[in-house]
Design an enzyme around this catalytic site. Structure first.
Site, PDB file in Angstrom:
ATOM      1  N   CYS A 285      -2.272   8.797   3.165  1.00 41.31           N
ATOM      2  CA  CYS A 285      -2.175   8.248   1.802  1.00 41.31           C
ATOM      3  C   CYS A 285      -3.390   8.628   0.972  1.00 41.31           C
ATOM      4  CB  CYS A 285      -2.047   6.729   1.853  1.00 41.31           C
ATOM      5  SG  CYS A 285      -0.611   6.134   2.758  1.00 41.31           S
TER       6      CYS A 285
ATOM      7  N   GLU B 127       0.889  -1.167   0.000  1.00 44.83           N
ATOM      8  CA  GLU B 127       0.000   0.000   0.000  1.00 44.83           C
ATOM      9  C   GLU B 127       0.918   1.205   0.000  1.00 44.83           C
ATOM     10  OE1 GLU B 127      -1.452   3.223   0.803  1.00 44.83           O
ATOM     11  OE2 GLU B 127      -1.689   2.520   2.869  1.00 44.83           O
TER      12      GLU B 127
END
Length: 459
Positions: free
Chosen positions: A264, A230
């Site tokens: 993120c 990720e």
């Protein structure tokens, strides 16, 4: 090579604690212990694993204030947001406990001349390399799923949040899991590669930058081990001509500065149709300028400092480089005087290809505004990125927004008329340079299991 590391409070710049790094031999001894724990943990029933995860959830809620204060001290998260992170982590554990036994149960399949089973069997030790921005959540996200699946877990956390890394180890032990089912490694990058190559480590999961992802993916691939990544993103939020501008502004500000923009899936690029661009820009700048930057322990602060001085300096360099390449800074963009790694809410316009604000990820409270002619150009610009983690669309026409989100938006997650972080029941992950693999929503429980076929021929 230094054999110790200090954690630093990003608000006061005072040293919090000094930690001794583990040697390669010490780390390998821990891996052996975690493997031995696996040999017993894999035989614990799904129902008992679920019960223990329920206890983890309860302990997280009991320790919410303690954990929130530790986050504030180690990486500058406002206390309110630290409490929210704890609630999310407790919910993840509860979802995993409730859904895990069903998702991991054997499945019956047809077989000519007999019957067949598909079974999801744990593989062993799973190694997680995690960042500092959500110091509890990033760890719970992968560890709860893998512990539910019957694997045991290693953690290499970011060095500036090693206090939380050790707290998570204690959390799992206090909940009643075997003492070595989850262990923290206080190690550097060189020792980390040795961990990936260790014979008992069966999978690797990383949350971090694309650069770190490439290195870890190559190391895991070299050892023929599965990885889940990720990585970063520069999420685009489309503001279409029929959008509720006041709502888009309110949500867009929240989505950009939450956790001081160190997220993120933050809203980073705002791609706005020209007919409503001026209205959106003026209102957005006005709201960004109303935010209060200050001590994250103070309830009045909307955002605290960035987690480290080098991160703030890198962000400022990206802002300066973008302006030098033609962007206009509408507000912010200057490092304040005084203690703490603060960076003000900043808005850039005239953002175009060739600027860091367009091409790269700005991991801090800096918003990029991009004007486009229509929805077609908006989606083209949104997809004109090496990243693809999240994104958003603001439009009064929900069906149109849904078609764009489903069919055209090249990301792993899309918000429509809102901003949401991770949800326990929905998949989390991206495409392109934002990584691969999925967590949450049950998907994480199947990433590192042996999906085994058993074929039984009946006489």
């Amino acid at each position: 090579m230094a054999n110790s590391h200090q954690t630093v409070n990003p608000t006061s710049e005072e040293v919090l604690r000094t930690y001794e790094l583990m040697s390669k031999d010490e780390a390998e001894a821990v891996i052996e212990q975690v493997h031995q724990a696996f040999l017993g943990w894999r035989d614990v029933s799904l129902e008992e694993r679920a019960e223990l995860l329920g206890k983890v959830a309860s302990l997280i809620r009991d320790r919410k204030e303690q954990y929130a204060k530790l986050m504030t001290a180690e990486m500058g998260k406002p206390l309110k947001q630290g409490r929210q992170e704890c609630e999310l982590c407790a919910a993840i554990c509860e979802y995993t406990a409730a859904e895990g036994p069903g998702l991991l149960a054997d499945e019956t399949r047809e077989l000519e001349g007999g019957r067949a089973l598909v079974t999801y069997q744990p593989q062993g030790v799973i190694y997680g390399i995690q960042p500092w921005n959500f110091p509890l959540y990033q760890v719970i996200r992968y560890s709860a799923a893998n512990l539910m699946a019957g694997n045991t877990v290693l953690l290499k956390h970011a060095a500036n949040v090693w206090g939380m890394a050790l707290e998570v180890e204690k959390l799992y032990q206090d909940a009643g899991l075997p003492s070595n089912a989850f262990r923290t490694l206080l190690i550097d990058h060189d020792v980390s590669e040795a961990v990936i190559n260790h014979k008992w480590v069966r999978g690797v999961t990383l949350t971090g930058s694309p650069g770190a992802g490439r290195i870890v993916a190559q190391q895991a691939a070299g050892a023929l081990k599965k990885s889940v990544l990720e990585l970063g993103s520069n999420d685009a939020y489309l503001v279409l001509a029929d959008a509720d501008i006041s709502k888009a502004v309110k949500v867009g500000v929240q989505g950009r500065v939450y956790n001081a923009g160190q997220t993120c899936v933050a809203a980073k690029r705002f791609i706005v149709e020209e007919s409503v661009y001026d209205e959106f820009r003026d209102a957005y700048v006005e709201q960004m300028e109303k935010l209060t930057m200050g001590d994250p322990a103070d309830k009045a602060s909307d955002l605290g400092p960035m987690a480290r001085g080098d991160l703030r300096d890198d962000l400022h360099d990206q802002v300066l480089e973008s302006v030098k390449a033609g962007a206009t800074c509408l507000t912010g963009g200057k490092i304040p005087a005084g203690k703490g790694f603060f960076y003000p809410p900043t808005v850039l316009e005239n953002v175009a290809p060739g600027q860091p604000a367009y091409d790269d990820e700005l991991f801090g409270p800096v918003a990029a505004l991009i004007k486009v002619r229509d929805a077609e150009e908006a989606i083209r610009v949104a997809n004109d990125s090496p990243y693809g983690l999240g994104g958003g669309i603001f439009s009064a026409d929900e069906n149109k927004a849904l078609r764009l989100a489903r069919d055209r938006f090249d990301t792993g997650m899309v918000n429509i008329n809102g901003y949401n972080l991770a949800k326990p029941n929905l998949p989390f992950g991206g495409v392109k340079e934002s990584g691969y693999g999925r967590e949450h929503g049950g998907f994480g429980m199947h990433e590192f299991v042996n999906t085994k076929a058993i074929m039984i021929t009946e006489s």
